[in-house]
Design a protein around this motif. Structure first.
Motif, PDB file in Angstrom:
ATOM      1  N   GLU A 170      -9.381 -66.918   3.553  1.00 36.14           N
ATOM      2  CA  GLU A 170      -9.220 -66.699   2.116  1.00 36.14           C
ATOM      3  C   GLU A 170     -10.292 -65.774   1.545  1.00 36.14           C
ATOM      4  N   ALA A 171     -10.938 -65.016   2.398  1.00 35.84           N
ATOM      5  CA  ALA A 171     -11.970 -64.083   1.924  1.00 35.84           C
ATOM      6  C   ALA A 171     -11.359 -63.102   0.920  1.00 35.84           C
ATOM      7  N   PRO A 172     -12.113 -62.720  -0.113  1.00 35.69           N
ATOM      8  CA  PRO A 172     -11.591 -61.769  -1.103  1.00 35.69           C
ATOM      9  C   PRO A 172     -11.182 -60.457  -0.437  1.00 35.69           C
ATOM     10  N   PRO A 173     -10.179 -59.795  -0.965  1.00 33.28           N
ATOM     11  CA  PRO A 173      -9.757 -58.518  -0.389  1.00 33.28           C
ATOM     12  C   PRO A 173     -10.795 -57.431  -0.643  1.00 33.28           C
ATOM     13  N   ALA A 174     -10.708 -56.387   0.134  1.00 30.60           N
ATOM     14  CA  ALA A 174     -11.590 -55.234  -0.096  1.00 30.60           C
ATOM     15  C   ALA A 174     -11.347 -54.709  -1.503  1.00 30.60           C
ATOM     16  N   GLY A 175     -12.425 -54.405  -2.197  1.00 32.14           N
ATOM     17  CA  GLY A 175     -12.302 -53.897  -3.562  1.00 32.14           C
ATOM     18  C   GLY A 175     -12.348 -54.955  -4.639  1.00 32.14           C
ATOM     19  N   ALA A 176     -12.357 -56.242  -4.253  1.00 36.16           N
ATOM     20  CA  ALA A 176     -12.483 -57.298  -5.261  1.00 36.16           C
ATOM     21  C   ALA A 176     -13.816 -57.164  -5.981  1.00 36.16           C
ATOM     22  N   GLN A 177     -13.823 -57.477  -7.268  1.00 33.74           N
ATOM     23  CA  GLN A 177     -14.995 -57.238  -8.112  1.00 33.74           C
ATOM     24  C   GLN A 177     -15.666 -58.555  -8.484  1.00 33.74           C
ATOM     25  N   ASP A 178     -16.767 -58.832  -7.810  1.00 37.64           N
ATOM     26  CA  ASP A 178     -17.543 -60.045  -8.065  1.00 37.64           C
ATOM     27  C   ASP A 178     -18.322 -59.939  -9.366  1.00 37.64           C
ATOM     28  N   SER A 179     -18.811 -61.096  -9.794  1.00 37.37           N
ATOM     29  CA  SER A 179     -19.768 -61.161 -10.898  1.00 37.37           C
ATOM     30  C   SER A 179     -21.074 -61.708 -10.361  1.00 37.37           C
ATOM     31  N   ALA A 180     -22.167 -61.230 -10.904  1.00 38.55           N
ATOM     32  CA  ALA A 180     -23.481 -61.766 -10.524  1.00 38.55           C
ATOM     33  C   ALA A 180     -23.718 -63.141 -11.133  1.00 38.55           C
ATOM     34  N   THR A 181     -22.921 -63.503 -12.145  1.00 38.89           N
ATOM     35  CA  THR A 181     -23.105 -64.785 -12.843  1.00 38.89           C
ATOM     36  C   THR A 181     -21.760 -65.505 -12.954  1.00 38.89           C
ATOM     37  N   PRO A 182     -21.141 -65.886 -11.851  1.00 36.20           N
ATOM     38  CA  PRO A 182     -19.771 -66.414 -11.918  1.00 36.20           C
ATOM     39  C   PRO A 182     -19.638 -67.713 -12.704  1.00 36.20           C
ATOM     40  N   PHE A 183     -20.587 -68.645 -12.543  1.00 38.12           N
ATOM     41  CA  PHE A 183     -20.483 -69.919 -13.252  1.00 38.12           C
ATOM     42  C   PHE A 183     -20.712 -69.723 -14.748  1.00 38.12           C
ATOM     43  N   LYS A 184     -21.699 -68.910 -15.083  1.00 37.47           N
ATOM     44  CA  LYS A 184     -22.000 -68.609 -16.479  1.00 37.47           C
ATOM     45  C   LYS A 184     -20.797 -67.949 -17.162  1.00 37.47           C
ATOM     46  N   ASP A 185     -20.121 -67.056 -16.441  1.00 31.62           N
ATOM     47  CA  ASP A 185     -18.943 -66.397 -17.001  1.00 31.62           C
ATOM     48  C   ASP A 185     -17.878 -67.403 -17.404  1.00 31.62           C
ATOM     49  N   VAL A 186     -17.603 -68.348 -16.506  1.00 31.48           N
ATOM     50  CA  VAL A 186     -16.558 -69.342 -16.779  1.00 31.48           C
ATOM     51  C   VAL A 186     -16.887 -70.122 -18.042  1.00 31.48           C
ATOM     52  N   VAL A 187     -18.127 -70.589 -18.131  1.00 28.05           N
ATOM     53  CA  VAL A 187     -18.524 -71.410 -19.273  1.00 28.05           C
ATOM     54  C   VAL A 187     -18.484 -70.590 -20.560  1.00 28.05           C
ATOM     55  N   GLU A 188     -19.021 -69.377 -20.530  1.00 27.25           N
ATOM     56  CA  GLU A 188     -19.078 -68.575 -21.758  1.00 27.25           C
ATOM     57  C   GLU A 188     -17.693 -68.181 -22.242  1.00 27.25           C
ATOM     58  N   LEU A 189     -16.803 -67.834 -21.337  1.00 29.27           N
ATOM     59  CA  LEU A 189     -15.436 -67.498 -21.745  1.00 29.27           C
ATOM     60  C   LEU A 189     -14.740 -68.707 -22.360  1.00 29.27           C
ATOM     61  N   ALA A 190     -14.873 -69.854 -21.717  1.00 29.44           N
ATOM     62  CA  ALA A 190     -14.216 -71.054 -22.234  1.00 29.44           C
ATOM     63  C   ALA A 190     -14.776 -71.456 -23.593  1.00 29.44           C
ATOM     64  N   VAL A 191     -16.089 -71.380 -23.743  1.00 31.15           N
ATOM     65  CA  VAL A 191     -16.710 -71.729 -25.030  1.00 31.15           C
ATOM     66  C   VAL A 191     -16.232 -70.781 -26.130  1.00 31.15           C
TER      67      VAL A 191
END
Length: 366
Positions: free
Chosen positions: A133-154
């Motif tokens: 299930e590794a991400p495909p080539a070209g997938a765009q990670d975030s340096a702050t994945p957990f923070k992103d989830v919380v901030e978007l939801a808030v």
């Protein structure tokens, strides 16, 4: 009319003959003991066979990966089914022979369902899924994945009218969804589905719906959080023509908007009913798995007592590791939402990790 006098005698003789034909108490006990031993022996054999099949499938997939052989379509499905069978037959074994219930295991699974000696096999199972299930080539990670989830939801929750405390609950719950769907890994594929992908495991149509709903709510968020909207514009430009499910930010944003955001206004009542944060996460995960009956349960006025009896819905639950293990669980024809959430023990460790990450984010922020 005079009754025939031979009838009682005949009955007595028949009863005496029947009594003499029956085995004595010692023989009855021995017969029952032998039958129980056979049942236990059959359960032990079924578990041993399932355990060996699980080992074989793990070895086969590992060999294919190491030797760079092409994998079959949905390469995780056989692994998943073999693991389900191993857990199911172990539960049947401990039902037949409770003395087989062993020590606690590091995954937090109920010992009646899982033999701790099989921990290395499940570790290998997780490693193989991580590769498949590794991400495909070209997938765009975030340096702050957990923070992103919380901030978007808030931000979404605030735009839906929630106060600060309830908006934070939305952030915490949404981080639980991220862990439930992907173990907190960004942009992953899916070794059991050709449809569901990305950080919140959405399909193409769900992603499109989420993007449309985000466009509608975006101006409201911009009025109180222009910094988040600036980040969103940056991620949109970065994603370009890429499947938005493989940019972590847009995948989470669109996934939340597709199904969960519409229930954010009801978080105050949900939190009052489900005081345990893990139960709150389980409820929103059920929105992901069986959305229609979960909404019906919420609107019923008695969420925990609301009963599901539709065979199709019970099948969906089993396909997501709820009432999936052992003959007794699989024989269930109905369940209340309290029963369902109690049966979601396979999610507990994921939600505990999400809570720990959420608390770490809060500590860093403060």
């Amino acid at each position: 009319m005079e009754r025939p006098r031979h009838r009682p005698v005949a009955r007595m003789a028949f009863a005496l003959g029947l009594l003499l034909a029956l085995p004595g108490p010692g023989l009855i006990s021995a017969t029952l003991a032998q039958s129980l031993t056979e049942q236990q022996s059959d359960a032990q054999k079924a578990y041993d066979d399932a355990l060996n099949r699980f080992k074989q499938v793990l070895a086969e997939r590992r060999n294919q990966i190491n030797s760079k052989q092409p994998l079959p379509n949905l390469p995780g499905q056989a692994l998943y089914l073999a693991r389900v069978d191993m857990i199911s037959t172990y539960k049947d074994l401990t039902d037949a022979l409770p003395s087989k219930i062993g020590r606690p295991n590091k995954f937090g699974l109920p010992p009646a369902y899982f033999d701790a000696d099989a921990e290395p096999l499940v570790d290998e199972y997780s490693k193989l899924f991580g590769i498949m299930e590794a991400p495909p080539a070209g997938a765009q990670d975030s340096a702050t994945p957990f923070k992103d989830v919380v901030e978007l939801a808030v931000a979404i929750a605030r735009a839906k009218g929630l106060d600060a405390a309830d908006a934070e609950a939305a952030g915490r719950i949404s981080l639980g969804l991220f862990f439930a769907e992907t173990n907190g890994k960004q942009n992953v594929g899916n070794a059991r589905s050709n449809t569901y992908k990305g950080s919140l495991q959405t399909g193409p149509s769900e992603d499109r719906i989420g993007r449309k709903k985000w466009a509608a709510i975006k101006p409201a968020i911009g009025r109180f959080d222009p910094q988040l909207i600036a980040r969103d514009d940056k991620e949109e430009a970065r994603a370009g023509d890429l499947d938005h499910r493989f940019n972590h930010w847009t995948a989470v944003r669109d996934g939340l908007m597709n199904a969960h955001a519409e229930l954010f206004p009801q978080i105050p009542s949900i939190v009052r009913t489900l005081k345990n944060p893990i139960d709150q996460m389980k409820f929103f995960e059920l929105i992901q798995i069986v959305p229609t009956p979960t909404r019906s349960a919420l609107n019923s006025g008695n969420l925990l007592a609301y009963r599901i009896s539709d065979p199709r819905i019970m099948r969906y639950l089993r396909n997501n590791s709820i009432f999936a293990f052992g003959k007794a669980d699989r024989a269930r024809t109905s369940a209340t939402f309290r029963d369902i959430m109690d049966a979601m023990w396979l999610f507990n460790k994921k939600f505990e990790r999400a809570l720990a990450e959420y608390e770490a984010l809060k500590a860093k922020k403060s």
